[in-house]
Structure formats: structure tokens, C-alpha cells
Design an enzyme around this catalytic site. Structure first.
Site, PDB file in Angstrom:
ATOM      1  N   GLU A 290      57.311   9.436 109.644  1.00 50.19           N
ATOM      2  CA  GLU A 290      56.856   9.831 108.413  1.00 50.19           C
ATOM      3  C   GLU A 290      57.729   9.214 107.223  1.00 50.19           C
ATOM      4  O   GLU A 290      57.177   8.971 106.065  1.00 50.19           O
ATOM      5  CB  GLU A 290      57.349  11.465 108.378  1.00 50.19           C
ATOM      6  CG  GLU A 290      56.213  12.124 107.506  1.00 50.19           C
ATOM      7  CD  GLU A 290      56.353  13.718 107.649  1.00 50.19           C
ATOM      8  OE1 GLU A 290      55.685  14.457 108.035  1.00 50.19           O
ATOM      9  OE2 GLU A 290      57.559  14.196 107.213  1.00 50.19           O
ATOM     10  N   HIS A 311      57.978   7.970 136.171  1.00 52.36           N
ATOM     11  CA  HIS A 311      56.992   8.439 137.218  1.00 52.36           C
ATOM     12  C   HIS A 311      55.715   8.638 136.638  1.00 52.36           C
ATOM     13  O   HIS A 311      54.582   9.035 137.230  1.00 52.36           O
ATOM     14  CB  HIS A 311      57.270   9.462 138.106  1.00 52.36           C
ATOM     15  CG  HIS A 311      58.592   9.275 138.796  1.00 52.36           C
ATOM     16  ND1 HIS A 311      58.771   8.661 139.824  1.00 52.36           N
ATOM     17  CD2 HIS A 311      59.852   9.304 138.391  1.00 52.36           C
ATOM     18  CE1 HIS A 311      60.008   8.647 140.362  1.00 52.36           C
ATOM     19  NE2 HIS A 311      60.602   9.042 139.416  1.00 52.36           N
ATOM     20  N   LYS A 425      45.175  17.798 105.990  1.00 53.91           N
ATOM     21  CA  LYS A 425      45.096  19.153 105.346  1.00 53.91           C
ATOM     22  C   LYS A 425      43.881  19.279 104.477  1.00 53.91           C
ATOM     23  O   LYS A 425      43.594  20.419 104.564  1.00 53.91           O
ATOM     24  CB  LYS A 425      46.270  19.341 104.575  1.00 53.91           C
ATOM     25  CG  LYS A 425      47.902  19.500 105.145  1.00 53.91           C
ATOM     26  CD  LYS A 425      48.843  19.757 104.470  1.00 53.91           C
ATOM     27  CE  LYS A 425      50.388  19.559 105.089  1.00 53.91           C
ATOM     28  NZ  LYS A 425      51.523  19.707 104.392  1.00 53.91           N
TER      29      LYS A 425
HETATM   30  O1  LIG Z   1      58.460  23.200 104.713  1.00 50.49           O
HETATM   31  P1  LIG Z   1      57.219  22.964 104.722  1.00 50.49           P
HETATM   32  O2  LIG Z   1      56.853  22.777 103.421  1.00 50.49           O
HETATM   33  O3  LIG Z   1      56.437  24.062 105.449  1.00 50.49           O
HETATM   34  O4  LIG Z   1      56.620  21.386 105.243  1.00 50.49           O
HETATM   35  C1  LIG Z   1      56.526  21.401 106.919  1.00 50.49           C
HETATM   36  C2  LIG Z   1      56.447  20.024 106.950  1.00 50.49           C
HETATM   37  O5  LIG Z   1      55.062  19.467 106.445  1.00 50.49           O
HETATM   38  C3  LIG Z   1      55.308  18.236 105.815  1.00 50.49           C
HETATM   39  O6  LIG Z   1      55.252  18.509 104.621  1.00 50.49           O
HETATM   40  C4  LIG Z   1      54.184  17.454 106.311  1.00 50.49           C
HETATM   41  O7  LIG Z   1      53.811  17.410 107.526  1.00 50.49           O
HETATM   42  C5  LIG Z   1      56.521  17.645 106.322  1.00 50.49           C
HETATM   43  O8  LIG Z   1      56.861  16.584 105.715  1.00 50.49           O
HETATM   44  C6  LIG Z   1      57.350  18.856 106.500  1.00 50.49           C
HETATM   45  O9  LIG Z   1      58.362  18.573 107.230  1.00 50.49           O
END
Ligand SMILES: O=P(O)(O)OC[C@H]1O[C@](O)(CO)[C@@H](O)[C@@H]1O
Length: 450
Positions: A290, A311, A425
Site C-alpha cells: 500500500e 512443497h 470500493k
Molecule cells: O480503519 P479503516 O478506516 O476502517 O480502514 C481500514 C483499511 O482500509 C484502507 O483504508 C484501505 O484498504 C487501509 O488503508 C486501512 O488500513
């Protein structure tokens, strides 16, 4: 106190010494951007000084909350995803016995920890509800934004289970919310309902948050020592304070990765030799991927659990595409050991191993595999961990965080944002018909022929 060490001797066939000195100016520039807070995303780099600059009053509340959970619950359900999950899972697994949740109550230091809200699986939630059964439990819901779909769904499920079991008022006493200090849906609900809350500091992004309440409350509830975890990280902060690659092993690691990447080794496998370290790799993958995976650049972080995956993936690593390098995190002293049991005769062909311990087998296997992989053209970096304890883990966390902070800047990207995560998302919200996504809903549904 013995601390972690980083070893580049197994890339000697792949990288010449002068290549490290040539990398120094880039690392010096990255170090300045990081420490002077002049680089992109600097507002999210408070983790650099976190081990010496954290909220002591909140730390004491975390310890008190962990004790309360241990006194009134058998289980803590920890709800979160990504950076609000992986650090705690890594540490809880690393610092406790492998089958901690299955041990008898008097064999365990703290409560059983189960994680939820880290997928969209209905079966997972149903099965966890069955596991809880009539056991006493509490919930720690963790979300910086407070709007992430997976943990929000899981929180509804377990909040309602608490309310059914204990009644609405008593349920609130069993909910601990770790979230933003000032805003967000979870923050607002916690204020309204009076849950005990812990803060995810503004200047610390999710994947760098394991040493905040995000990781500390579940880790403390599991019975592990969060004071020692912080003290390992603090010593690492002191140790990795020089911009010189030869004096700063976190930067040497960043430099080695970058040199290998420039030579076409674009996938890094984090290797462990202990099943309790599998989630160390999962945490590391988010931290690296990330942070670095932007603008069509970055090392692809992958992992393998040895000897298990030898394996399955061993063939590819030995003879597949030559764009892989390995970073082995090797535990120098096992947390427990076992003699190979004696058996009369030699039907299983293991007599030659009698007199040595299973951990010696593990060590020899790791040494042999490293040599074979080097011979197969896989550069091999190593991080040695002196012990499987909280101090060493705190040290290791800081080592990797510092390395990726610097490494990100060498790629000329912002290591502290994650704009690409929004794409999935948007598609998901559109297909689920979330208000505000109407145009996207039409477009995505049309693509599915709906
Ligand atoms: O703590 P939140 O806002 O629920 O986000 C969880 C995760 O989602 C993200 O924003 C995107 O996957 C990550 O960077 C973060 O760790």
C-alpha cells in the site's frame, strides 16, 4: 539487549559493494524528506517518533481496559480490516502459543482473540457466532474512517449479539471503539452510546498504526506485554536514526531492495520458518504494497511460509521467472524446542536425526534452502530475530516501517496514501446501490449485463 540484525551477505553474487554507495544519495534525500517532513504525505509520518511520543494516559487506559476484558470475558472479538486488523493479528499470533484459543483457560495468559470484519463472508460471521456460543465476550471495533463496509457489517452483528446476551446498557460496557479522535461514523456512535474510546492519531495511517491503540488493546488483552513492545520500538527508533546506509540497517534494507528492483527483481517474498509468523508477512504485505505500489512502480510484496510452501511454491521459486528475491525473517532462538523421539529400528529413515532437536532441523533446512535458492538465481536478504518476544517484535515493526518510509521516497511517490484502494470500493458501492453512487451504479450494472 540483543536486537534484530540485517544481513546482505547472500546477495553478494547479485549486488556489488559500490552499488550500495551509489544508492546513498537517494537514501539521504529520502531520509531528509522523512525526518524533516518535507516529503509527500508528511502529515501521515507521526509514526516516525511514535515510540517516544505517545499518549501515556491513553496507554494506561489501554492496559486497564485489557485487564477489565480479561476479568469479565473469555473472548475478545476484534473487528477491523487492513491496517485496523493486520498488526494486531500479527502480534497476537507472534506473542502467544500457536493454538492459544484452543488452550484450557488456565494455560492462557489473556483472553481468546477472534478477528472479524476482515472479509465479506457470511459463513465466517455465522461460524464465529457459533464459536462464541454462551461464552462471555467483549468487542473492540477498530476503524479510522468509521465507514469501512466490512467492519461496519461485523460490528452490527456482534453489537446485536451483545445486546441480546447482556441487554442494551450492559452491552455498551463491553464495546471498545478505536477510531478517529474527532470525526467519522464510529466516532459519532461511540460518543452517542458512551463506549470507551481509543484514538487512532491523525498523523498515523492505518498500516503504520500497530503501535497505537489499534494494535495495543488487542495485544494487551491477549496477555502480551505492550510495554516491552514499545520499548523495542523505542530502541529501534534510536538505532535507525542515521542516514548512512552503513550505520542504519533499515536503510541498508531499503537500499538493497531498491538496487535489486532496478536489476529486475520486482517481487519480494517475505519468508518465515514459523507458523506463528505467517501474519507478520500479511502485515508486511500491506505495509509495503500500500506504501510503494503507485504510479506503476514498486516492489510487489508476496510471502511464503517455509517449509510448508516449499512443497507448493518451491518449484517456482527455484526455477520459475527470475524476478524474485527473498527476505528471510529468521528466528535465532526458538520459543520452544523438541527432541526427535527415539524409535527402535529405522523404518522411517530418521535414525540419522536422533540426538538433534526439531529446531536444529528447522535451522539446517533454512540454511539449505537459502543456498539452493541463491544457486537458482534468487537473491536472499535476511533479518535475524534474537527472540520471539515483544521487545524484538517492536524492534522489527519499526525496522520495516522505517525501511518502507525511505524506500517509498526513493520511488518518488507518496508512501502514506492509498488512492488506488478506492476503485474497488466505488465498484462495490455502485453495485450495492449505495446512495450517492447512482451514475456509477448504472454504468457498472450495464457492464454486468443487468
Ligand atoms: O480503519 P479503516 O478506516 O476502517 O480502514 C481500514 C483499511 O482500509 C484502507 O483504508 C484501505 O484498504 C487501509 O488503508 C486501512 O488500513
Amino acid at each position: 539487549m540483543a536486537h534484530i540484525t540485517f544481513d546482505t551477505k547472500n546477495i553478494e553474487n547479485f549486488v556489488a559493494d559500490h552499488e550500495f554507495s551509489e544508492m546513498q544519495p537517494l537514501i539521504t534525500m529520502a531520509d531528509q524528506q522523512l525526518r524533516n517532513r518535507t516529503g509527500a504525505g508528511a502529515e501521515y509520518s507521526d509514526w516516525v517518533t511514535l515510540p517516544t511520543d505517545y499518549d501515556q494516559e491513553e496507554f494506561a487506559r489501554i492496559q486497564a481496559a485489557a485487564k477489565r476484558i480479561q476479568s469479565n470475558s473469555k473472548i475478545l472479538v476484534v473487528i477491523g480490516i487492513g491496517g485496523s486488523y493486520l498488526g494486531a493479528k500479527m502480534a497476537v499470533d507472534f506473542l502467544n502459543p500457536v493454538f492459544n484459543n484452543e488452550l484450557a483457560d488456565d494455560q492462557r495468559q489473556g483472553v481468546k482473540i477472534y478477528f472479524a470484519g476482515n472479509s465479506t463472508s457470511a459463513a465466517y460471521l455465522n461460524d464465529l457466532v457459533r464459536v462464541i456460543g454462551d461464552q462471555d465476550f467483549s468487542v473492540n471495533v477498530i476503524s479510522k474512517s468509521g465507514t469501512t463496509t466490512e467492519p461496519s457489517i461485523a460490528f452490527r452483528v456482534f453489537k446485536q449479539l451483545l445486546e441480546k446476551k447482556y441487554g442494551a446498557a450492559a452491552a455498551k460496557e463491553r464495546i471498545y471503539a478505536t477510531t478517529d479522535a474527532n470525526r467519522g461514523a464510529l466516532h459519532d456512535e461511540a460518543q452517542e452510546q458512551g463506549y470507551e474510546t481509543f484514538t487512532i492519531p491523525d498523523g498515523v495511517g492505518g498500516r503504520f498504526s500497530v503501535l497505537t491503540a489499534v494494535g495495543l488493546l488487542p495485544i494487551a488483552a491477549s496477555g502480551a506485554d505492550i510495554q516491552k513492545l514499545m520499548s523495542g520500538a523505542k530502541d529501534a527508533q534510536d538505532e535507525y536514526s542515521d542516514s548512512n546506509i552503513e550505520k542504519n540497517e533499515a536503510y541498508k534494507y531499503a537500499a538493497a531492495r531498491r538496487i535489486l528492483y532496478d536489476k529486475g527483481y520486482t517481487t519480494e517474498l517475505l519468508i518465515n520458518w514459523e507458523p506463528s509468523m505467517q501474519y507478520l508477512s500479511e502485515w508486511w504485505k500491506q505495509l509495503m504494497g500500500e506504501s510503494e505500489g503507485k504510479n506503476q512502480k514498486g516492489i510487489y510484496p508476496s510471502s511464503a511460509n517455509f517449509s510448508t510452501d516449499l512443497h507448493s511454491l518451491g518449484q517456482y521459486i527455484q526455477e520459475g521467472r527470475r524476478d524474485l528475491f527473498e527476505t528471510v525473517v529468521k528466528l535465532d532462538n526458538p520459543v520452544s524446542n523438541l527432541d526427535l523421539p527415539h524409535e527402535d529400528g529405522n523404518n522411517d529413515g530418521l535414525q540419522y536425526l536422533e540426538g538433534i532437536t526439531i529446531d536444529e532441523v528447522n535451522t539446517k533446512a533454512s540454511q539449505g534452502v537459502t543456498l539452493a535458492h541463491i544457486d537458482g538465481g534468487v537473491p536472499n536478504l535476511a533479518v535475524h530475530l534474537p527472540a520471539q518476544d515483544a521487545y524484538s517484535l517492536g524492534y522489527l515493526i519499526y525496522f520495516f516501517e522505517m525501511a518502507v518510509g525511505a524506500s517509498g521516497y526513493t520511488f518518488g511517490i507518496n508512501p502514506f496514501n492509498q488512492p488506488g484502494v478506492e476503485a474497488y470500493k466505488t465498484a462495490m458501492f455502485a453495485l450495492l446501490g449505495k446512495p450517492g453512487y447512482e451514475e456509477a451504479t448504472k454504468a457498472f450494472r450495464a457492464r454486468l449485463g443487468e
